[in-house]
Write a protein that holds these residues in place. Structure first.
Motif, PDB file in Angstrom:
ATOM      1  N   GLY A 175       1.151  -1.315  -0.039  1.00 54.89           N
ATOM      2  CA  GLY A 175       0.381  -0.345   0.196  1.00 54.89           C
ATOM      3  C   GLY A 175       0.813   1.581  -0.045  1.00 54.89           C
ATOM      4  N   ILE A 176       0.109   2.531  -0.358  1.00 52.83           N
ATOM      5  CA  ILE A 176       1.021   3.646  -0.013  1.00 52.83           C
ATOM      6  C   ILE A 176       0.145   4.286   1.134  1.00 52.83           C
ATOM      7  CG2 ILE A 176       0.687   6.043  -0.683  1.00 52.83           C
ATOM      8  CD1 ILE A 176      -0.650   4.571  -3.268  1.00 52.83           C
ATOM      9  N   ALA A 177       1.361   4.338   2.656  1.00 54.19           N
ATOM     10  CA  ALA A 177       0.840   4.768   4.279  1.00 54.19           C
ATOM     11  C   ALA A 177       1.299   6.303   3.673  1.00 54.19           C
ATOM     12  CB  ALA A 177       1.952   4.241   5.001  1.00 54.19           C
ATOM     13  N   GLY A 178       2.219   6.808   3.402  1.00 50.99           N
ATOM     14  CA  GLY A 178       2.527   8.311   2.497  1.00 50.99           C
ATOM     15  C   GLY A 178       3.544   8.530   3.840  1.00 50.99           C
ATOM     16  N   PRO A 179       3.649   9.861   4.397  1.00 52.27           N
ATOM     17  CA  PRO A 179       3.058  11.048   3.465  1.00 52.27           C
ATOM     18  C   PRO A 179       2.880  11.495   1.844  1.00 52.27           C
ATOM     19  CG  PRO A 179       5.074  11.708   4.564  1.00 52.27           C
ATOM     20  CD  PRO A 179       4.719  10.694   4.357  1.00 52.27           C
ATOM     21  N   THR A 180       3.232  10.847   1.321  1.00 51.88           N
ATOM     22  CA  THR A 180       4.154  11.024  -0.403  1.00 51.88           C
ATOM     23  C   THR A 180       3.447   9.660  -0.530  1.00 51.88           C
ATOM     24  OG1 THR A 180       6.879  10.454  -0.268  1.00 51.88           O
ATOM     25  CG2 THR A 180       5.974  12.333   0.358  1.00 51.88           C
ATOM     26  N   GLY A 181       3.390   9.424  -1.671  1.00 46.71           N
ATOM     27  CA  GLY A 181       4.121   8.451  -2.851  1.00 46.71           C
ATOM     28  C   GLY A 181       2.777   7.932  -3.483  1.00 46.71           C
ATOM     29  N   ALA A 182       1.397   8.903  -3.683  1.00 44.71           N
ATOM     30  CA  ALA A 182      -0.115   9.019  -3.901  1.00 44.71           C
ATOM     31  C   ALA A 182       0.080   9.136  -5.816  1.00 44.71           C
ATOM     32  CB  ALA A 182      -0.875  10.172  -3.314  1.00 44.71           C
ATOM     33  N   THR A 183      -0.896   8.665  -6.348  1.00 44.29           N
ATOM     34  CA  THR A 183      -0.473   8.951  -7.684  1.00 44.29           C
ATOM     35  C   THR A 183      -2.434   8.570  -7.814  1.00 44.29           C
ATOM     36  OG1 THR A 183      -0.231   6.029  -8.149  1.00 44.29           O
ATOM     37  CG2 THR A 183       1.695   7.727  -7.944  1.00 44.29           C
ATOM     38  N   THR A 184      -2.400   8.904  -9.861  1.00 45.17           N
ATOM     39  CA  THR A 184      -3.525   9.333  -9.936  1.00 45.17           C
ATOM     40  C   THR A 184      -3.850   7.915  -9.086  1.00 45.17           C
ATOM     41  OG1 THR A 184      -2.911  10.804 -11.205  1.00 45.17           O
ATOM     42  CG2 THR A 184      -4.561   9.758 -12.069  1.00 45.17           C
ATOM     43  N   GLY A 185      -5.079   7.654  -9.323  1.00 43.02           N
ATOM     44  CA  GLY A 185      -6.246   6.807  -8.361  1.00 43.02           C
ATOM     45  C   GLY A 185      -5.131   5.710  -8.151  1.00 43.02           C
ATOM     46  N   LYS A 186      -4.359   6.101  -7.355  1.00 44.02           N
ATOM     47  CA  LYS A 186      -4.219   5.583  -6.046  1.00 44.02           C
ATOM     48  C   LYS A 186      -3.532   6.395  -4.879  1.00 44.02           C
ATOM     49  CE  LYS A 186      -2.376   1.163  -8.410  1.00 44.02           C
ATOM     50  NZ  LYS A 186      -0.940   0.239  -8.703  1.00 44.02           N
ATOM     51  N   PRO A 187      -4.331   6.426  -3.958  1.00 41.70           N
ATOM     52  CA  PRO A 187      -4.373   7.618  -2.762  1.00 41.70           C
ATOM     53  C   PRO A 187      -3.895   7.139  -1.426  1.00 41.70           C
ATOM     54  CG  PRO A 187      -6.439   7.004  -2.708  1.00 41.70           C
ATOM     55  CD  PRO A 187      -5.817   6.441  -3.653  1.00 41.70           C
ATOM     56  N   VAL A 188      -2.761   8.589  -1.287  1.00 39.95           N
ATOM     57  CA  VAL A 188      -2.379   8.243   0.431  1.00 39.95           C
ATOM     58  C   VAL A 188      -3.394   7.174   1.167  1.00 39.95           C
ATOM     59  CG1 VAL A 188      -1.537   9.064   2.481  1.00 39.95           C
ATOM     60  CG2 VAL A 188      -0.673   9.503   0.212  1.00 39.95           C
ATOM     61  N   GLY A 189      -3.253   5.741   2.185  1.00 39.87           N
ATOM     62  CA  GLY A 189      -4.296   4.888   2.980  1.00 39.87           C
ATOM     63  C   GLY A 189      -4.430   4.129   1.772  1.00 39.87           C
ATOM     64  N   LEU A 190      -4.691   4.060   0.121  1.00 43.53           N
ATOM     65  CA  LEU A 190      -4.730   2.033  -0.120  1.00 43.53           C
ATOM     66  C   LEU A 190      -4.048   1.376   0.367  1.00 43.53           C
ATOM     67  CD1 LEU A 190      -6.671   1.485  -2.967  1.00 43.53           C
ATOM     68  CD2 LEU A 190      -4.676   2.211  -3.660  1.00 43.53           C
ATOM     69  N   VAL A 191      -3.874   0.475   0.734  1.00 44.23           N
ATOM     70  CA  VAL A 191      -3.640  -0.627   1.263  1.00 44.23           C
ATOM     71  C   VAL A 191      -4.653  -2.251   0.587  1.00 44.23           C
ATOM     72  CG1 VAL A 191      -2.656  -2.470   3.102  1.00 44.23           C
ATOM     73  CG2 VAL A 191      -2.805   0.693   2.855  1.00 44.23           C
ATOM     74  N   TYR A 192      -3.461  -2.642   0.344  1.00 47.95           N
ATOM     75  CA  TYR A 192      -4.261  -3.878  -0.683  1.00 47.95           C
ATOM     76  C   TYR A 192      -3.455  -4.720   0.097  1.00 47.95           C
ATOM     77  CZ  TYR A 192      -6.124  -2.071  -4.803  1.00 47.95           C
ATOM     78  OH  TYR A 192      -6.630  -1.246  -6.057  1.00 47.95           O
ATOM     79  N   ILE A 193      -4.728  -6.428   0.830  1.00 51.06           N
ATOM     80  CA  ILE A 193      -4.086  -7.192   1.835  1.00 51.06           C
ATOM     81  C   ILE A 193      -4.548  -9.310   0.933  1.00 51.06           C
ATOM     82  CG2 ILE A 193      -4.598  -8.014   3.760  1.00 51.06           C
ATOM     83  CD1 ILE A 193      -5.674  -5.648   4.844  1.00 51.06           C
ATOM     84  N   GLY A 194      -3.423  -8.860   0.766  1.00 50.44           N
ATOM     85  CA  GLY A 194      -4.396 -11.114   0.530  1.00 50.44           C
ATOM     86  C   GLY A 194      -3.336 -11.978   1.776  1.00 50.44           C
ATOM     87  N   VAL A 195      -4.299 -12.707   1.585  1.00 52.46           N
ATOM     88  CA  VAL A 195      -3.804 -14.381   2.106  1.00 52.46           C
ATOM     89  C   VAL A 195      -4.009 -15.083   1.222  1.00 52.46           C
ATOM     90  CG1 VAL A 195      -4.968 -15.285   4.140  1.00 52.46           C
ATOM     91  CG2 VAL A 195      -4.840 -12.699   4.510  1.00 52.46           C
ATOM     92  N   ALA A 196      -3.072 -16.190   1.899  1.00 54.00           N
ATOM     93  CA  ALA A 196      -2.846 -17.478   0.658  1.00 54.00           C
ATOM     94  C   ALA A 196      -2.926 -18.862   1.826  1.00 54.00           C
ATOM     95  CB  ALA A 196      -1.962 -16.944  -0.304  1.00 54.00           C
ATOM     96  N   THR A 197      -4.081 -19.501   1.475  1.00 51.89           N
ATOM     97  CA  THR A 197      -3.259 -20.661   1.957  1.00 51.89           C
ATOM     98  C   THR A 197      -3.340 -21.710   1.062  1.00 51.89           C
ATOM     99  OG1 THR A 197      -6.040 -21.862   2.188  1.00 51.89           O
ATOM    100  CG2 THR A 197      -4.894 -20.472   4.504  1.00 51.89           C
ATOM    101  N   PRO A 198      -3.104 -23.170   1.307  1.00 52.56           N
ATOM    102  CA  PRO A 198      -2.948 -24.075   0.267  1.00 52.56           C
ATOM    103  C   PRO A 198      -4.658 -24.671  -0.266  1.00 52.56           C
ATOM    104  CG  PRO A 198      -2.253 -25.231   1.914  1.00 52.56           C
ATOM    105  CD  PRO A 198      -3.053 -23.801   2.175  1.00 52.56           C
TER     106      PRO A 198
END
Length: 120
Positions: A53-76
């Motif tokens: 994700g983008i925790a900030g304070p910088t790094g935001a882009t068009t369509g991806k604001p500061v605070g945007l996070v994706y989380i994944g979980v994988a099992t078999p």
């Protein structure tokens, strides 16, 4: 665990395909999915958890604001993804992301444990 801030680490250590990083970016559902699967398979774990994700304070882009996070979980036998946009400063975004990742892992494991195909 792996801290893979750089795309090179996502690729070389976790096996995130270069095409996924190029097409969707480091902060994407596709990257979160590949990271979780890579943690599980490359480290020999039963469960892989990823946060990108983008925790900030910088790094935001068009369509991806500061605070945007994706989380994944994988099992078999299960994969779960979550997308959030957290308010707050860098520390607050990171804390919320950790809590959400653990909640998603618990949800995934609860579903997985009820699946007779799964055996740890």
């Amino acid at each position: 665990g792996v801290v893979s801030y750089a795309n090179e680490v996502k690729d070389s250590v976790l096996g995130v395909p270069t095409e996924v990083l190029r097409e969707h970016g480091a902060v994407s559902a596709q990257t979160a999915r590949a990271m979780a699967a890579g943690v599980r398979t490359r480290l020999g774990a039963d469960v892989g958890i990823s946060v990108t994700g983008i925790a900030g304070p910088t790094g935001a882009t068009t369509g991806k604001p500061v605070g945007l996070v994706y989380i994944g979980v994988a099992t078999p036998s299960e994969e779960n993804l979550r997308r959030d946009i957290w308010p707050g400063d860098r520390s607050e975004v990171r804390a919320a992301s950790v809590q959400a990742a653990l909640q998603l892992a618990l949800k995934t494991l609860t579903v997985t444990a009820s699946n007779p195909k799964f055996a740890v």
